[in-house]
Design an enzyme around this catalytic site. Structure first.
Site, PDB file in Angstrom:
ATOM      1  N   CYS A   1       5.119  -0.512  -3.016  1.00  8.80           N
ATOM      2  CA  CYS A   1       6.312  -0.688  -2.181  1.00  8.80           C
ATOM      3  C   CYS A   1       7.064   0.635  -2.005  1.00  8.80           C
ATOM      4  O   CYS A   1       6.610   1.490  -1.271  1.00  8.80           O
ATOM      5  CB  CYS A   1       7.210  -1.800  -2.740  1.00  8.80           C
ATOM      6  SG  CYS A   1       8.458  -2.368  -1.542  1.00  8.80           S
TER       7      CYS A   1
ATOM      8  N   HIS B   1       3.934  -6.150  -3.053  1.00 14.68           N
ATOM      9  CA  HIS B   1       4.104  -6.230  -4.511  1.00 14.68           C
ATOM     10  C   HIS B   1       2.977  -7.050  -5.142  1.00 14.68           C
ATOM     11  O   HIS B   1       3.138  -8.238  -5.423  1.00 14.68           O
ATOM     12  CB  HIS B   1       5.459  -6.862  -4.860  1.00 14.68           C
ATOM     13  CG  HIS B   1       6.607  -5.941  -4.705  1.00 14.68           C
ATOM     14  ND1 HIS B   1       6.967  -5.019  -5.668  1.00 14.68           N
ATOM     15  CD2 HIS B   1       7.486  -5.776  -3.683  1.00 14.68           C
ATOM     16  CE1 HIS B   1       8.024  -4.333  -5.256  1.00 14.68           C
ATOM     17  NE2 HIS B   1       8.355  -4.771  -4.050  1.00 14.68           N
TER      18      HIS B   1
ATOM     19  N   GLU C   1       2.004  -6.969  -8.084  1.00 13.37           N
ATOM     20  CA  GLU C   1       2.349  -7.321  -9.464  1.00 13.37           C
ATOM     21  C   GLU C   1       3.280  -8.517  -9.553  1.00 13.37           C
ATOM     22  O   GLU C   1       3.559  -9.027 -10.654  1.00 13.37           O
ATOM     23  CB  GLU C   1       2.997  -6.110 -10.164  1.00 13.37           C
ATOM     24  CG  GLU C   1       4.476  -5.887  -9.887  1.00 13.37           C
ATOM     25  CD  GLU C   1       4.820  -5.294  -8.527  1.00 13.37           C
ATOM     26  OE1 GLU C   1       5.941  -4.782  -8.377  1.00 13.37           O
ATOM     27  OE2 GLU C   1       3.974  -5.350  -7.603  1.00 13.37           O
TER      28      GLU C   1
END
Length: 267
Positions: free
Chosen positions: A120, A225, A227
């Site tokens: 990001c 994102h 994660e």
């Protein structure tokens, strides 16, 4: 780091950078950023890495000698001064110290062929640090954010470009990602290439181009994102596996170089 690990085993040292102490962050935003960083750390540890958490707000000059790989996490907007813009009213959570630290971190990593993974804001920092610029606000109603009060991330598709490093990691074609950003790449840095697009034309993935001598730094950035907890299973694991493999190669090469230097006679 795990003290039970053998020093003879390859456990690359990864610097995980984010602006933990940014004074511009609200407490709620800080908690969100810390949570994402800790999730990323857990994946890196599970993949066999040793992780050094870098607070980009206070860490000063990056120490590249101790790092075999670098992950630049999400966070506030990049200071528009760095890409020669007057700014936009929507820009928020700027931390100039973190911008300086992570820009230097990216440049030093690429120059030393130390693998870089940007997430990001990390993708945006990669582009700006290497000479690119940003769209300062995508406007309302984009697919890249959510107006739902109880949801921080928006789901949308991206198209992974054929014959890119990212395509060898995630495959070619459409994948579903989770994102939350109001800025994006405008002018791409000359040393980078696009590896994924959103349906609206926003750049969603970047990676390093090959140098004239045929070598290519391992540098990958994703605008989403992977994660985040709601991401499709296996996506971040695939990115981390490829990144750790590259960082392990860097560590082994560095050890070999150091051993050669120690064994070379002086005089």
């Amino acid at each position: 780091m795990d003290e039970n690990r053998s020093p003879l085993e390859a456990h690359p040292v990864i610097g995980l950078s984010y602006a933990r102490s940014a004074e511009s962050y609200s407490e709620g935003y800080r908690a969100e950023i810390i949570g994402l960083a800790e999730r990323a750390e857990s994946y890196l540890l599970a993949a066999g890495a040793d992780v050094i958490m870098l607070d980009a707000s206070v860490d000063g000059v990056p120490d590249m000698h101790r790092l075999d790989g670098v992950v630049v996490m999400g966070g506030g907007d990049v200071d528009p001064f760095l890409y020669h813009s007057e700014g936009h009213p929507s820009i928020s959570f700027v931390d100039s110290a973190a911008d300086r630290f992570e820009s230097s971190l990216v440049r030093r990593a690429v120059e030393s062929y130390t693998p870089v993974l940007g997430i990001c804001r990390g993708l945006q920092i990669m582009n700006v640090a290497l000479g690119g610029s940003l769209i300062e606000d995508l406007g309302e109603g984009t697919i890249h954010g959510t107006a739902t009060a109880d949801a921080a991330m928006a789901d949308h598709s991206v198209q992974v470009v054929e014959e890119t490093l990212l395509s060898t990691i995630l495959g070619v074609g459409d994948i579903t990602v989770r994102s939350s950003h109001h800025q994006a790449i405008q002018r791409l840095a000359n040393t980078l290439q696009v590896s994924a697009w959103a349906p609206d034309g926003v750049v969603e993935g970047i990676e390093a181009k090959s140098h004239p001598d045929g070598t290519t730094p391992w540098a990958v950035g994703v605008q989403w994102h992977p994660e985040e907890a709601g991401t499709q299973p296996g996506q971040f694991e695939a990115l981390v596996t490829a990144f750790i493999a590259a960082a392990t190669e860097k560590q082994i090469a560095k050890r070999a170089s150091e051993q050669d230097a120690e064994s070379t006679p002086v005089g």
